[in-house]
Design a protein around this motif. Structure first.
Motif, PDB file in Angstrom:
ATOM      1  N   PRO A 194     -58.828 -19.716  76.760  1.00  0.00           N
ATOM      2  CA  PRO A 194     -58.617 -18.445  77.628  1.00  0.00           C
ATOM      3  C   PRO A 194     -59.960 -18.291  77.973  1.00  0.00           C
ATOM      4  O   PRO A 194     -60.905 -18.059  77.284  1.00  0.00           O
ATOM      5  CB  PRO A 194     -58.107 -17.448  76.897  1.00  0.00           C
ATOM      6  N   ALA A 195     -60.164 -17.973  79.489  1.00  0.00           N
ATOM      7  CA  ALA A 195     -61.486 -17.653  80.087  1.00  0.00           C
ATOM      8  C   ALA A 195     -61.547 -16.152  80.469  1.00  0.00           C
ATOM      9  O   ALA A 195     -62.486 -15.810  81.286  1.00  0.00           O
ATOM     10  CB  ALA A 195     -61.909 -18.602  81.347  1.00  0.00           C
ATOM     11  N   GLU A 196     -60.505 -15.264  80.220  1.00  0.00           N
ATOM     12  CA  GLU A 196     -60.309 -14.250  80.489  1.00  0.00           C
ATOM     13  C   GLU A 196     -59.435 -13.173  79.602  1.00  0.00           C
ATOM     14  O   GLU A 196     -58.843 -13.856  78.763  1.00  0.00           O
ATOM     15  CB  GLU A 196     -59.907 -13.891  81.939  1.00  0.00           C
ATOM     16  N   ASN A 197     -59.422 -11.802  79.621  1.00  0.00           N
ATOM     17  CA  ASN A 197     -58.734 -11.235  78.672  1.00  0.00           C
ATOM     18  C   ASN A 197     -57.090 -11.403  79.192  1.00  0.00           C
ATOM     19  O   ASN A 197     -56.943 -11.724  80.243  1.00  0.00           O
ATOM     20  CB  ASN A 197     -58.864  -9.693  79.206  1.00  0.00           C
ATOM     21  N   TRP A 198     -56.253 -11.292  78.226  1.00  0.00           N
ATOM     22  CA  TRP A 198     -54.662 -11.485  78.330  1.00  0.00           C
ATOM     23  C   TRP A 198     -54.167 -10.704  77.652  1.00  0.00           C
ATOM     24  O   TRP A 198     -52.676 -10.558  78.052  1.00  0.00           O
ATOM     25  CB  TRP A 198     -54.238 -12.979  77.702  1.00  0.00           C
ATOM     26  N   GLU A 199     -54.432  -9.386  77.102  1.00  0.00           N
ATOM     27  CA  GLU A 199     -54.006  -8.442  76.016  1.00  0.00           C
ATOM     28  C   GLU A 199     -53.327  -7.470  76.979  1.00  0.00           C
ATOM     29  O   GLU A 199     -53.884  -6.351  76.789  1.00  0.00           O
ATOM     30  CB  GLU A 199     -55.025  -8.120  74.841  1.00  0.00           C
ATOM     31  N   TYR A 200     -52.471  -7.859  77.933  1.00  0.00           N
ATOM     32  CA  TYR A 200     -51.946  -6.751  78.973  1.00  0.00           C
ATOM     33  C   TYR A 200     -50.756  -6.034  78.258  1.00  0.00           C
ATOM     34  O   TYR A 200     -49.758  -6.990  77.860  1.00  0.00           O
ATOM     35  CB  TYR A 200     -51.992  -7.278  80.291  1.00  0.00           C
ATOM     36  N   ALA A 201     -50.409  -4.852  78.490  1.00  0.00           N
ATOM     37  CA  ALA A 201     -49.205  -4.266  78.561  1.00  0.00           C
ATOM     38  C   ALA A 201     -48.876  -4.081  79.906  1.00  0.00           C
ATOM     39  O   ALA A 201     -49.803  -3.512  81.000  1.00  0.00           O
ATOM     40  CB  ALA A 201     -48.980  -3.069  77.746  1.00  0.00           C
ATOM     41  N   ILE A 202     -47.592  -4.155  80.538  1.00  0.00           N
ATOM     42  CA  ILE A 202     -47.226  -3.760  81.939  1.00  0.00           C
ATOM     43  C   ILE A 202     -46.300  -2.607  81.911  1.00  0.00           C
ATOM     44  O   ILE A 202     -45.507  -2.354  80.943  1.00  0.00           O
ATOM     45  CB  ILE A 202     -46.788  -5.049  82.696  1.00  0.00           C
ATOM     46  N   ASP A 203     -46.160  -2.136  83.182  1.00  0.00           N
ATOM     47  CA  ASP A 203     -45.142  -0.870  83.299  1.00  0.00           C
ATOM     48  C   ASP A 203     -44.280  -1.463  84.223  1.00  0.00           C
ATOM     49  O   ASP A 203     -44.573  -1.904  85.530  1.00  0.00           O
ATOM     50  CB  ASP A 203     -45.954   0.091  84.250  1.00  0.00           C
ATOM     51  N   PRO A 204     -42.917  -1.857  83.676  1.00  0.00           N
ATOM     52  CA  PRO A 204     -41.899  -2.593  84.193  1.00  0.00           C
ATOM     53  C   PRO A 204     -41.365  -1.826  85.674  1.00  0.00           C
ATOM     54  O   PRO A 204     -40.742  -2.268  86.579  1.00  0.00           O
ATOM     55  CB  PRO A 204     -40.697  -2.678  83.452  1.00  0.00           C
ATOM     56  N   SER A 205     -41.734  -0.421  85.940  1.00  0.00           N
ATOM     57  CA  SER A 205     -41.215   0.109  86.866  1.00  0.00           C
ATOM     58  C   SER A 205     -42.130  -0.173  88.160  1.00  0.00           C
ATOM     59  O   SER A 205     -41.897   0.394  89.243  1.00  0.00           O
ATOM     60  CB  SER A 205     -41.198   1.776  86.806  1.00  0.00           C
ATOM     61  N   SER A 206     -43.404  -0.694  88.159  1.00  0.00           N
ATOM     62  CA  SER A 206     -44.322  -0.670  89.122  1.00  0.00           C
ATOM     63  C   SER A 206     -44.309  -2.088  89.732  1.00  0.00           C
ATOM     64  O   SER A 206     -45.015  -2.688  90.533  1.00  0.00           O
ATOM     65  CB  SER A 206     -45.712  -0.796  88.382  1.00  0.00           C
ATOM     66  N   LEU A 207     -43.297  -3.110  89.284  1.00  0.00           N
ATOM     67  CA  LEU A 207     -43.405  -4.650  89.879  1.00  0.00           C
ATOM     68  C   LEU A 207     -42.844  -4.721  91.363  1.00  0.00           C
ATOM     69  O   LEU A 207     -42.065  -3.908  91.843  1.00  0.00           O
ATOM     70  CB  LEU A 207     -42.251  -5.282  89.182  1.00  0.00           C
ATOM     71  N   VAL A 208     -43.848  -5.418  92.076  1.00  0.00           N
ATOM     72  CA  VAL A 208     -43.705  -5.652  93.559  1.00  0.00           C
ATOM     73  C   VAL A 208     -43.636  -7.050  94.012  1.00  0.00           C
ATOM     74  O   VAL A 208     -44.502  -7.855  93.099  1.00  0.00           O
ATOM     75  CB  VAL A 208     -44.955  -4.907  94.329  1.00  0.00           C
ATOM     76  N   TYR A 209     -42.674  -7.582  94.293  1.00  0.00           N
ATOM     77  CA  TYR A 209     -42.667  -8.992  94.887  1.00  0.00           C
ATOM     78  C   TYR A 209     -43.375  -9.291  96.045  1.00  0.00           C
ATOM     79  O   TYR A 209     -43.333  -8.632  97.301  1.00  0.00           O
ATOM     80  CB  TYR A 209     -41.166  -9.377  94.817  1.00  0.00           C
ATOM     81  N   HIS A 210     -43.907 -10.663  96.073  1.00  0.00           N
ATOM     82  CA  HIS A 210     -44.772 -10.768  97.304  1.00  0.00           C
ATOM     83  C   HIS A 210     -44.600 -12.229  97.639  1.00  0.00           C
ATOM     84  O   HIS A 210     -44.252 -13.032  96.814  1.00  0.00           O
ATOM     85  CB  HIS A 210     -46.357 -10.825  96.933  1.00  0.00           C
ATOM     86  N   HIS A 211     -44.289 -12.564  98.980  1.00  0.00           N
ATOM     87  CA  HIS A 211     -43.822 -13.600  99.434  1.00  0.00           C
ATOM     88  C   HIS A 211     -45.001 -14.127 100.707  1.00  0.00           C
ATOM     89  O   HIS A 211     -45.149 -13.434 101.361  1.00  0.00           O
ATOM     90  CB  HIS A 211     -42.383 -13.761  99.791  1.00  0.00           C
ATOM     91  N   ASP A 212     -45.529 -15.312 100.621  1.00  0.00           N
ATOM     92  CA  ASP A 212     -46.510 -15.462 101.496  1.00  0.00           C
ATOM     93  C   ASP A 212     -45.641 -15.981 102.800  1.00  0.00           C
ATOM     94  O   ASP A 212     -44.922 -17.300 102.811  1.00  0.00           O
ATOM     95  CB  ASP A 212     -47.332 -16.826 101.219  1.00  0.00           C
ATOM     96  N   SER A 213     -45.478 -15.056 103.592  1.00  0.00           N
ATOM     97  CA  SER A 213     -44.561 -15.075 104.921  1.00  0.00           C
ATOM     98  C   SER A 213     -45.071 -16.299 105.886  1.00  0.00           C
ATOM     99  O   SER A 213     -44.189 -16.648 106.767  1.00  0.00           O
ATOM    100  CB  SER A 213     -44.245 -13.997 105.739  1.00  0.00           C
ATOM    101  N   ASP A 214     -46.250 -16.713 105.773  1.00  0.00           N
ATOM    102  CA  ASP A 214     -47.005 -17.884 106.726  1.00  0.00           C
ATOM    103  C   ASP A 214     -46.122 -19.087 106.622  1.00  0.00           C
ATOM    104  O   ASP A 214     -45.970 -20.023 107.357  1.00  0.00           O
ATOM    105  CB  ASP A 214     -48.192 -18.130 106.437  1.00  0.00           C
ATOM    106  N   ILE A 215     -45.422 -19.250 105.405  1.00  0.00           N
ATOM    107  CA  ILE A 215     -44.859 -20.726 105.147  1.00  0.00           C
ATOM    108  C   ILE A 215     -43.250 -20.624 105.456  1.00  0.00           C
ATOM    109  O   ILE A 215     -42.747 -19.884 104.907  1.00  0.00           O
ATOM    110  CB  ILE A 215     -44.878 -21.157 103.540  1.00  0.00           C
ATOM    111  N   SER A 216     -42.982 -21.270 106.434  1.00  0.00           N
ATOM    112  CA  SER A 216     -41.752 -21.141 107.123  1.00  0.00           C
ATOM    113  C   SER A 216     -40.640 -22.058 106.300  1.00  0.00           C
ATOM    114  O   SER A 216     -41.050 -22.782 105.147  1.00  0.00           O
ATOM    115  CB  SER A 216     -41.559 -21.585 108.359  1.00  0.00           C
ATOM    116  N   VAL A 217     -39.437 -22.148 106.639  1.00  0.00           N
ATOM    117  CA  VAL A 217     -38.302 -22.708 105.513  1.00  0.00           C
ATOM    118  C   VAL A 217     -38.758 -24.304 105.361  1.00  0.00           C
ATOM    119  O   VAL A 217     -38.724 -25.078 104.552  1.00  0.00           O
ATOM    120  CB  VAL A 217     -37.171 -22.783 106.219  1.00  0.00           C
TER     121      VAL A 217
END
Ligand code: NAG
Ligand code: NAG
Ligand code: NAG
Ligand code: NAG
Length: 678
Positions: free
Chosen positions: A566-589
């Protein structure tokens, strides 16, 4: 006179009974011959990456499969027996699907060699002309490969089928004498049963009775899977400290169980017994309830390993469970098998291979903070080198067996109904398929999509006659729609059990547009931790890594073993109510994805999460302890990005949970998903 009639009836009854006994219950769906279903788009690229990597080159340098006397020779005896057989099973479809003439010739050479060396008793394999003991199992993957060659090239049918029938005779004699069944044949009997069923379905040559008798004998000399997978005996946690109730340790071996998942549906075909279908259903549920992973696979670091995120999942297990899940769907038609095969294929399989597919792990971990020689390691029955990415970490079996994964997934992606009238698109992704259905209805289907990296499928169907086309709608799809041609979007109405949505297709050309959106879902894991999914993909924190070559094979400079730290910290806890989905819309079907797609930062989809660093200690030098429960932040609130699991090589995928907002975790709608449904 009456007496005579009675006798006639008696014999008629015996004959009818025997005929019924020798009949096989039909599957619900049948596969198409090799070559009918071809990968397109990003999936074709993925198979080309595999061909350019270790799979497509090992015959040039890797001793276990590169010797000219493939099935002779004494060194590596135990591996040589299975290695060539595994290689052949995988590379027959791989070679055909990318049209690689070198691999196709090599596969033909292998087939010719094995068939030409069948001895007069009917035996096939490396024991010909030697005094080595004869055990049945090593041949089974070879049989699967030969069946695929016959499907692709029917001109080879007679030769292969004749050799198989000769072999069945000697196998049956051996089973009658109590020979041929070592501990591997005792657990993997179902693979031979599938081969016998293929003969029975397509090339019985009047041998139905012998074929069914051999199936029955295989079952009753082998592991009783219906007991192994019963509520009474099934282990609900890691097995290292348990005593196997059957005196058969290998019935808890991860790869054997992956193969064993097909034993009960295969048994049903010759017993016609509903209890075998019920047992098949239960086996699947027990396996994933007690050992399942967010990646879709289950944990067995040699033996069943429970739910802890640092325990291992063997690569051979992943590809065998994918193959078994496909067979379960073909026999039973329950959507859950197909959904999970897709999860395994799009998460667990690519995660455990380097992006260029020159290196593979033996064991992958759901939380994997390093891939290196580790002492101590978290795997009670596997070595310290098990999670290194390389040529043959821990054992060589997965090197020769992993290449069946993608090709067999592809060949199982389209099916036909057993009445031969309808086509089924089972696994979603880009494909082009041709089939000739009943009454010479020649059908061609092309599917353009970025799935699972996009939600839209554009399907073009060309047919000579009207017919029914079915497409699987995964259980995670929310408010999906279908449009036919320029028509309006309509709600999907899949069958509850099979998950198939029916489309009445008219002759000529038909265009379908499917929109298959999904919501982010959260899976509860041990110690109050959570895993994050959307659609078939599991999302993980991709830990930035340093890479170091720790071994180079003297015969092939691409065949290197990689250590990742590992080259960075990995010891994260997350807030499940904060999740947001992202999709690169430049790439078409029909757009082009980066290649290879399964590497850091490559997929066009991600999920962001509010997170903070916590105190999360190591266990051993190189693996994480269990996710801390009720952790406190030791750093500021920040946003981290989660990526498709298959693209991560070091990762956290089971996260401790914190809350930054007013949303009380227990009330977030996501947390209601039971483990089994994923
Ligand atoms: C496979 O490649 C050969 C040339 O090597 C070509 O003649 C043939 O048409 C190709 N087949 C397919 C199905 O693409
Ligand atoms: C198995 O036994 C060992 C030694 O007593 C112990 O350290 C380990 O935690 C046990 N494993 C399980 C899963 O109970
Ligand atoms: C069918 O299942 C029942 C219940 O498990 C069992 O008693 C019977 O032996 C089975 N029959 C066959 C032919 O396997
Ligand atoms: C499969 O088993 C589960 C319990 O594990 C049960 O709820 C379900 O109804 C069964 N499905 C079928 C098709 O029998």
């Amino acid at each position: 006179m009456l007496h005579k009639l009675g006798l006639i009836f008696f014999f008629l009854h015996v004959a009818l009974f025997a005929e019924a006994r020798n009949r096989l219950a039909p599957k619900k769906f049948e596969t198409l011959p090799l070559g009918s279903v071809r990968p397109a788009g990003w999936l074709y690229d993925q198979l080309q990456v595999q061909t350019d990597g270790l799979a497509g080159h090992m015959h040039e340098f890797y001793d276990l499969v590169s010797k000219s006397d493939w099935i002779g020779g004494d060194s590596y005896y135990s591996y040589l027996e299975e290695a060539g057989s595994y290689w052949f099973n995988a590379m027959v479809p791989n070679g055909i699907l990318v049209n690689n003439s070198v691999i196709n010739e090599k596969a033909q050479e292998f087939l010719d060699y094995v068939l030409d060396h069948q001895d007069e008793t009917g035996w096939l394999g490396p024991e010909v002309g030697t005094d080595k003991p004869r055990f049945l199992w090593g041949r089974y993957p070879f049989f699967f490969g030969a069946i695929q060659m016959v499907e692709y090239d029917p001109s080879q049918t007679d030769r292969v089928v004749s050799a198989f029938h000769k072999f069945v005779k000697i196998a049956n004699e051996m089973l009658r004498k109590g020979e041929g069944v070592d501990k591997w044949a005792a657990t993997r009997w179902e693979d031979f049963v599938l081969v016998l069923q293929w003969l029975h379905d397509y090339h019985p040559r009047g041998q139905e009775e012998l074929l069914v008798d051999t199936m029955v004998r295989l079952k009753w000399t082998g592991v009783p899977w219906e007991k192994v997978f019963s509520e009474e005996y099934f282990p609900t946690g890691p097995v290292e400290n348990l005593t196997n109730p059957f005196g058969m340790e290998l019935s808890w071996h991860g790869v054997n169980m992956a193969e064993g998942l097909k034993a009960l549906p295969a048994t049903y075909r010759f017993t016609h017994n509903q209890s075998d279908l019920d047992a098949a259903n239960l086996s699947w549920d027990l396996m994933f309830k007690y050992h399942g992973r967010p990646s879709g696979a289950y944990a067995a670091d040699e033996m069943l390993a429970g739910l802890e995120a640092v325990r291992g999942t063997e690569l051979c297990l992943v590809v065998e469970a994918m193959f078994s899940g496909s067979y379960l769907y073909q026999v039973i038609g329950d959507l859950k098998y197909a959904d999970r095969v897709e999860r395994m294929t799009y998460n667990a399989l690519p995660a455990t291979l380097t992006a260029d597919m020159w290196g593979r792990q033996y064991l992958q971990q759901q939380n994997q903070i390093a891939a290196k020689n580790m002492t101590p390691n978290p795997f009670p029955e596997d070595g310290p080198y098990s999670n290194v990415f390389g040529l043959e970490p821990n054992y060589p079996c997965c090197t020769v067996n992993f290449p069946q994964g993608w090709p067999k997934f592809i060949t199982s992606a389209f099916l036909k109904t057993i009445d031969d009238r309808s086509l089924v698109h089972l696994y979603l992704g880009p494909f082009s398929t041709t089939a000739t259905l009943k009454d010479d209805n020649a059908v061609k289907v092309t599917v353009e999509t970025l799935y699972p990296f996009g939600d839209t499928l554009k399907t073009t169907i060309t047919a000579e006659k009207d017919f029914n086309y079915f497409v699987r709608i995964p259980s995670w799809v929310v408010e999906g729609t279908i449009a036919i041609g320029d028509g309006p979007k309509k709600k999907l109405a899949p069958d509850q059990e099979t998950g198939l949505h029916k489309v009445d297709v008219k002759k000529g050309v038909t265009m379908l547009t499917l929109e298959l959106p999904a919501e982010i879902t959260i899976e509860k894991r041990l110690h109050g931790s959570v895993a994050v999914h959307r659609g078939p993909l599991n999302y993980a924190f991709d830990i930035g890594r340093t890479e170091q070559i720790i071994k180079t094979d003297p015969r092939e400079s691409h065949a290197v073993d990689w250590q990742y730290d590992p080259a960075e910290n990995w010891e994260y806890a997350i807030d499940p109510s904060s999740l947001v989905y992202h999709h690169d819309s430049d790439i078409s079907v029909s757009g082009i994805l980066p290649s290879p797609i399964f590497d850091s930062g490559m997929p066009p989809t991600s999920i962001t999460a509010s997170a903070c660093l916590i105190n999360w200690p190591l266990a051993g030098d190189t693996f994480a302890s269990s996710p801390p429960e009720n952790p406190e932040c030791v750093g500021p609130e920040t946003v981290i990005t989660l990526w498709p699991f298959g693209a991560t090589k070091l990762r956290i995928s089971e996260f401790p949970v914190v809350s930054f907002g007013e949303v009380v975790l227990e009330d977030t709608p996501y947390l209601q998903f039971p483990l089994q449904s994923l």
